[in-house]
Scaffold this motif. Structure first.
Motif, PDB file in Angstrom:
ATOM      1  N   GLU A 122      24.564  35.753  62.252  1.00  0.00           N
ATOM      2  CA  GLU A 122      24.605  34.316  61.952  1.00  0.00           C
ATOM      3  C   GLU A 122      24.708  33.612  63.300  1.00  0.00           C
ATOM      4  N   VAL A 123      23.590  33.078  63.769  1.00  0.00           N
ATOM      5  CA  VAL A 123      23.500  32.583  65.145  1.00  0.00           C
ATOM      6  C   VAL A 123      23.963  31.131  65.234  1.00  0.00           C
ATOM      7  N   PHE A 124      24.796  30.870  66.246  1.00  0.00           N
ATOM      8  CA  PHE A 124      25.255  29.513  66.548  1.00  0.00           C
ATOM      9  C   PHE A 124      24.700  29.144  67.923  1.00  0.00           C
ATOM     10  N   THR A 129      29.707  26.074  77.178  1.00  0.00           N
ATOM     11  CA  THR A 129      31.047  25.495  77.145  1.00  0.00           C
ATOM     12  C   THR A 129      31.556  25.371  75.712  1.00  0.00           C
ATOM     13  N   GLU A 130      30.701  24.869  74.822  1.00  0.00           N
ATOM     14  CA  GLU A 130      31.087  24.726  73.414  1.00  0.00           C
ATOM     15  C   GLU A 130      31.262  26.089  72.756  1.00  0.00           C
ATOM     16  N   LEU A 131      30.386  27.033  73.063  1.00  0.00           N
ATOM     17  CA  LEU A 131      30.496  28.368  72.469  1.00  0.00           C
ATOM     18  C   LEU A 131      31.765  29.078  72.917  1.00  0.00           C
ATOM     19  N   LEU A 132      32.156  28.872  74.158  1.00  0.00           N
ATOM     20  CA  LEU A 132      33.406  29.460  74.641  1.00  0.00           C
ATOM     21  C   LEU A 132      34.587  28.923  73.849  1.00  0.00           C
ATOM     22  N   ALA A 133      34.593  27.622  73.605  1.00  0.00           N
ATOM     23  CA  ALA A 133      35.667  27.019  72.808  1.00  0.00           C
ATOM     24  C   ALA A 133      35.652  27.566  71.379  1.00  0.00           C
ATOM     25  N   MET A 134      34.467  27.729  70.795  1.00  0.00           N
ATOM     26  CA  MET A 134      34.361  28.280  69.450  1.00  0.00           C
ATOM     27  C   MET A 134      34.869  29.708  69.392  1.00  0.00           C
ATOM     28  N   LEU A 135      34.562  30.474  70.417  1.00  0.00           N
ATOM     29  CA  LEU A 135      35.014  31.857  70.475  1.00  0.00           C
ATOM     30  C   LEU A 135      36.535  31.932  70.533  1.00  0.00           C
ATOM     31  N   ARG A 136      37.132  31.076  71.349  1.00  0.00           N
ATOM     32  CA  ARG A 136      38.590  31.090  71.499  1.00  0.00           C
ATOM     33  C   ARG A 136      39.284  30.606  70.226  1.00  0.00           C
ATOM     34  N   ARG A 137      38.627  29.732  69.450  1.00  0.00           N
ATOM     35  CA  ARG A 137      39.194  29.247  68.182  1.00  0.00           C
ATOM     36  C   ARG A 137      38.985  30.232  67.038  1.00  0.00           C
TER      37      ARG A 137
END
Length: 296
Positions: A122-124, A129-137
Motif C-alpha cells: 500500500e504505497v504512500f 520529510t512527510e514520510l519520515l514523520a508518518m513512519l515515526r507516528r
C-alpha cells in the motif's frame, strides 16, 4: 498505573483545566481528580498546584518531566495499536517519495513480484520529510527516503542503499550547457532563474544549504511537487534546476553540470523502519530485498 490515568494526565498538562478534561473524555471531574491523585501517590510527588485565586492549576517541574515520558508512552501505544491492526490486514504500508518512486524503484519491481510482494504494498507517495514523520507516528511500516546525510533517529533503523550526486540541470540551449564537462561553482548561479521542488523535499533543503554556504539569494521563479514539470520547464529553457542525477534520463533534453564546490550535498537513499515494529514474514522479506540483507 493505567492507560486512562495517563491519558487524563497528559490532557490536563495541556489544557490545565479539570472540567475541560472531564468533558473531552465524557467522565466526571472527580474521575480526573482521582486519576491524578493515584499517579501522585504512586510516584510520591506533586504534579499540579492549584491557584485558587485565579481558578487555575500550575504544573510542577516534576509534572513537566513526567508529562514528557507520558507523551512518549502514549505515542508508542498508539503506534503499537496501528502495527497490530495492520499486521492483521497483511498489507505493507510503504512510503515512496516521487523521485525515488519514479527513477529508483521501478527496476526493483520484478524482484518484488517474484517474491509476491507487489500486491501487498500500500504505497504512500509524499516528500521524504512527510514520510519520515508518518513512519515515526506509525502510519507506515517502512519507507525509502531521500536525505542529505545518513539518517539517525531514535527508535528508527536505517540502511543507506544508494548515493547520487546533485547537479545543476539546464537546457541544451542554455549558455551554461557548455560547462557540462568543466563544471561550475554554485556562486556563479546567483543571477540565474531556478525552478525547484516544493518544501518538504530533500532537494529544497540541499538548494537552501548551497545558497547559505555561498551567501547568495538565488531567484526561484517556480516551485512544484512534480519532477516532470521541472524537467519540462528546464528543457524549454525557462529556468535551471538543482536535481539528483538519478532523475535525469538519457531521453531528457537536458544537460547536467557538476558542482565544483568542496562543500556540496549528495542525494542519499535509505531504507528506514521503526526498530520497535514487529515485522511479519512479508515485511521482513521486503526489508531484506531492499537492503540486500539476504541472498536474492
Amino acid at each position: 498505573m493505567n492507560i486512562n490515568d495517563l491519558e487524563y494526565y497528559h490532557e490536563l498538562s495541556k489544557v490545565k483545566n479539570f472540567s475541560k478534561v472531564a468533558a473531552k473524555f465524557n467522565v466526571t471531574q472527580p474521575t480526573i481528580t482521582n486519576a491524578i491523585k493515584r499517579l501522585e501517590t504512586e510516584l510520591q510527588t506533586s504534579f499540579f498546584i492549584r491557584d485558587q485565586s485565579h481558578h487555575e492549576i500550575v504544573i510542577t517541574k516534576n509534572g513537566q518531566q513526567f508529562d514528557h515520558h507520558v507523551a512518549i508512552i502514549l505515542s508508542e501505544l498508539e503506534i503499537a495499536r496501528k502495527d497490530i491492526e495492520n499486521n492483521q490486514q497483511q498489507q505493507i504500508r510503504f512510503g515512496l517519495p516521487p523521485i525515488i518512486g519514479n527513477y529508483f524503484f521501478p527496476p526493483l519491481t520484478p524482484l518484488l513480484m517474484h517474491h509476491q510482494l507487489m500486491t501487498q504494498l500500500e504505497v504512500f507517495e509524499h516528500g521524504s520529510t512527510e514520510l519520515l514523520a508518518m513512519l515515526r507516528r506509525g502510519d507506515i511500516d517502512l519507507a525509502l527516503l531521500g536525505s542529505l546525510v545518513p539518517l539517525n533517529y531514535p527508535r528508527l533503523t536505517s540502511t543507506t542503499i544508494l548515493r547520487e550526486p546533485i547537479n545543476i540541470i539546464v537546457s541544451r540551449h542554455h549558455p551554461l550547457a557548455a560547462k557540462a564537462k568543466s563544471g561550475i561553482y554554485f556562486r556563479e548561479l546567483a543571477k540565474e532563474k531556478f525552478i525547484s521542488l516544493d518544501e518538504g523535499f530533500v532537494h529544497n533543503q540541499a538548494f537552501r544549504m548551497m545558497a547559505r554556504i555561498n551567501h547568495i539569494r538565488p531567484r526561484t521563479i517556480y516551485k512544484t511537487t512534480d519532477v516532470h514539470v521541472i524537467k519540462s520547464m528546464v528543457a524549454e529553457n525557462i529556468g535551471i534546476s538543482y536535481l539528483t542525477s538519478l532523475a535525469i534520463l538519457p531521453s531528457n533534453d537536458l544537460v547536467q553540470i557538476p558542482l565544483l564546490d568542496s562543500e556540496k550535498p549528495e542525494f542519499l537513499i535509505s531504507c528506514v523502519r521503526r526498530n520497535t515494529a514487529a515485522f511479519n514474514d512479508a515485511k521482513q522479506t521486503l526489508w531484506n530485498l531492499l537492503t540486500n540483507d539476504s541472498p536474492q
